[in-house]
Structure formats: C-alpha cells, structure tokens
Scaffold this motif. Structure first.
Motif, PDB file in Angstrom:
ATOM      1  N   THR A 194      -3.554  11.463  -1.930  1.00  0.00           N
ATOM      2  CA  THR A 194      -2.188  11.819  -2.048  1.00  0.00           C
ATOM      3  C   THR A 194      -2.253  12.007  -3.673  1.00  0.00           C
ATOM      4  N   LEU A 232      -7.934   7.726  -3.410  1.00  0.00           N
ATOM      5  CA  LEU A 232      -6.240   8.197  -3.217  1.00  0.00           C
ATOM      6  C   LEU A 232      -5.873   9.496  -3.833  1.00  0.00           C
ATOM      7  N   HIS A 283       1.019   3.153  -4.435  1.00  0.00           N
ATOM      8  CA  HIS A 283      -0.768   3.732  -4.700  1.00  0.00           C
ATOM      9  C   HIS A 283      -0.605   5.248  -4.258  1.00  0.00           C
ATOM     10  N   ASP A 284       0.661   6.099  -3.923  1.00  0.00           N
ATOM     11  CA  ASP A 284       0.144   7.175  -2.970  1.00  0.00           C
ATOM     12  C   ASP A 284       0.974   8.061  -3.658  1.00  0.00           C
ATOM     13  N   ARG A 316      -2.419   6.976  -7.419  1.00  0.00           N
ATOM     14  CA  ARG A 316      -4.031   6.334  -8.070  1.00  0.00           C
ATOM     15  C   ARG A 316      -3.482   4.585  -7.422  1.00  0.00           C
ATOM     16  N   ASN A 362       0.623  -0.958  -0.278  1.00  0.00           N
ATOM     17  CA  ASN A 362      -0.259  -0.103  -0.362  1.00  0.00           C
ATOM     18  C   ASN A 362       1.077   1.597  -0.377  1.00  0.00           C
ATOM     19  N   SER A 378      -9.843   3.892  -6.069  1.00  0.00           N
ATOM     20  CA  SER A 378      -8.787   5.280  -6.932  1.00  0.00           C
ATOM     21  C   SER A 378      -8.879   6.465  -6.434  1.00  0.00           C
TER      22      SER A 378
END
Length: 341
Positions: A303, A299, A251-252, A306, A248, A296
């Motif tokens: 962030t 995110l 995705h940031d 995605r 995890n 997504s």
C-alpha cells in the motif's frame, strides 16, 4: 453472533510478518546500513534518506522495524545509533557478522521490491507479480477485489464483534454509523447487531460497493445497512451520521492522505459525533510492539501507507477539530482510538 472467546493474534501474526525478514535482508545485504550508521555514529531520518536516496515513508518503516528489534535506538532529537547487538552481528566488519546467513535471500523478489520501494516511495505490485499492478489499482478489478475483500471479511468477523462490544456503551444512543472504505460491511454488520438503535452506511467505490451489497443481503441486514458508492477522497460523504468508522483504513495511506481523510470526517460528521479509528498501532515511541512493526513492512510493500502510532494521529485529529476521547485494545495486536467533534 457473539465475539470469539480466544485471541487469534498468533495465527494472524505469521501472515502479518511474512516479509519483514526480506526488508531486513535488503538492509543488511544491499545497503550495509548498519555498517554505515556505525561509522557515522548517529544520523537522523532525513540524513539517512539523503545518504541512501530513500523516501521518508519506507525509511520510517525500516527504522521502526530496527528499533522494535533492538538494533537501533533513537534519542529525543530524532537521531539514531546502533546498539551492541547490531555492532556485533549486523556490521559487516564484525567477526560475528551474520550477513552470510541471509545471503540466499539476496536476490529474492521481495528483497528487490523493498529496495525499489525505498528508492521510489511507491508500493510494489501485488505479491511481486511482474505483470500485475499494485494493491490500490488491483482493487479496481472485480476478481481481485472479490478475493481480497473475502480475505478481509474472515479477519473482520472477530475484529468487528470485539470492537462493537468494546464501544457498545459509547454508541448506545448513536443513530447512524458511516463505515468509510468498509469493504464487505463486516464491521457495520457487527455494530448494528450489537447496538439495535444503530443503522449504518458503507462508503465504498466500485466494484467493492456491489460486494458489500451482496454481503449485507446474505446477512439479512438490508433494512439496517445501505451502501453509498463513491471515492472517499473526491466525493461528498453521506451526511447525518453521528459515528464515523475508519477500520484498517488509514494504514493504507501516507500522512497527507491520512490528514485529508480525517478532515473529510470532520467536515461531514454531525456536531458532537464520534470518530472511531481501528487498526494496528505502534506505541508512541515507535519502538514496538514488534508485531505492529513487522506488519508495517507488509503494508509498506503493498500500500501507500504504514502502521501509525496514536501519537502521530492525535495532532492531525486535533487540527481537524476533534477532541481525543478513548483508546483501547481489541484482538491480535489491534486497537482503537476514538475522538469527538
């Protein structure tokens, strides 16, 4: 602690999808995107970005959400066109247009946030707080970092146990796992419990590094897990680790940062070592699953990243010298991809 017997996916999905409707509302009410695409016939992502003045990352999230819901289709050349569902219900000139149903959401904070994110490419302030900072900067403060890390820890208990079980055979002879951006250390704890020969190092920046130390101490795993303080982009990663875990994490970040993280792994992992990527993946066509497409949007809001497909990450991994090894699923629409150097 054993892995759970049930999948918490449906419970987590409500949280993961919570603001996907706001992105759709912005698309319908402020952009009239589907009417424009209907008039154009087809348009590429770059043409869409140019016409609306949008950045590519959030536009990609928007198009993925539309594709996963069956509102657009994308051909092999990357051109998008609307479907009959969108023609009938999302084009403002249609007698069946459903825009008015979304009108109460038009000026909600999250809808307005998405318009700004599309235009700037930057994440919004956490929970749309006007006097706050975005997630990345908020994580540098102790109170926020403790609260957010606790959120991720409770989710990671189930994820970590399942992932460790899935990879127990592959890691049976591994020596040391480096958990990059490992938060509380919940994943590292699951791995060292599952593989007795394995020790772990967590690479985290302040103040999360201290939170990780406290969590490891409470778990009674101080002899197996240590914490190295540092910035994963600018500082050297601990050497002599034959497993790197990115759970995890990718995705940031946007693709340039994703590439840098993977290259840092390739530069520091032991020869023959294994890289494990764990997160929610889109399918290779980026047409679903719907749960990942909706996640997504969350995110994208908080962030600089995605959700990615494995097909997007594999060329980056190969360019860094990794060979793709294995892919699989865990819980709650998450999965993993492993590669060896």
């Amino acid at each position: 602690m054993n892995e759970p017997h049930t999948d918490p996916g449906s419970i987590l999905a409500y949280r993961d999808r919570q603001i996907a409707a706001d992105l759709l509302a912005a698309t319908i009410l402020h952009l009239d995107f589907f009417s424009w695409l209907d008039r154009e016939g087809t348009a590429s992502t770059s043409q869409s970005c140019i016409h609306f003045g949008f950045y590519e990352r959030p536009t990609d999230v928007l198009l993925t959400l539309c594709r996963a819901n069956g509102y657009i289709v994308t051909d092999e050349a990357g051109n998008h066109r609307i479907t009959q569902t969108a023609q009938e219900h999302l084009v403002s000139q249609s007698p069946w247009f459903l825009g008015p149903y979304y009108s109460p959401m038009k000026d909600s904070p999250f809808v307005l946030d998405f318009l700004e994110i599309l235009k700037t490419g930057k994440p919004a302030n956490w929970r749309s707080q006007t006097d706050g900072a975005d997630w990345h900067n908020s994580m540098l403060t102790d109170e926020f970092a403790r609260n957010f890390t606790a959120l991720m820890h409770c989710r990671g208990l189930a994820f970590g146990q399942t992932l460790a079980k899935e990879l127990s055979n592959e890691l049976a002879h591994s020596k040391c796992l480096l958990d990059v951006g490992g938060g509380s250390g919940v994943y590292a704890q699951a791995f060292v419990r599952k593989s007795p020969s394995l020790s772990a190092i967590i690479l985290e920046q302040a103040p999360v590094d201290q939170i990780a130390r406290e969590s490891i101490s409470r778990a009674g795993l101080g002899a197996k897990i240590s914490v190295t303080s540092g910035n994963m982009f600018t500082d050297e990663w601990p050497a002599h680790c034959d497993v790197h875990l990115l759970s995890n994490l990718l995705h940031d970040w946007d693709l340039p940062e994703v590439s840098k993280i993977i290259q840092k792994s390739a530069s520091s992992i032991e020869k023959g070592g294994r890289l494990v990527i764990h997160q929610a993946f889109l399918n290779d066509e980026k047409s679903g699953p719907i749960e990942a497409a909706e996640y997504s949007t969350l995110l994208m809001h908080i962030t600089q990243g995605r959700c990615y497909s494995r097909a997007e990450l594999i060329p980056i991994l190969k360019a860094a010298g990794f060979q793709i090894e294995k892919r699989g699923d865990t819980l709650a629409n998450r999965g993993y991809l492993t590669a060896t150097l």
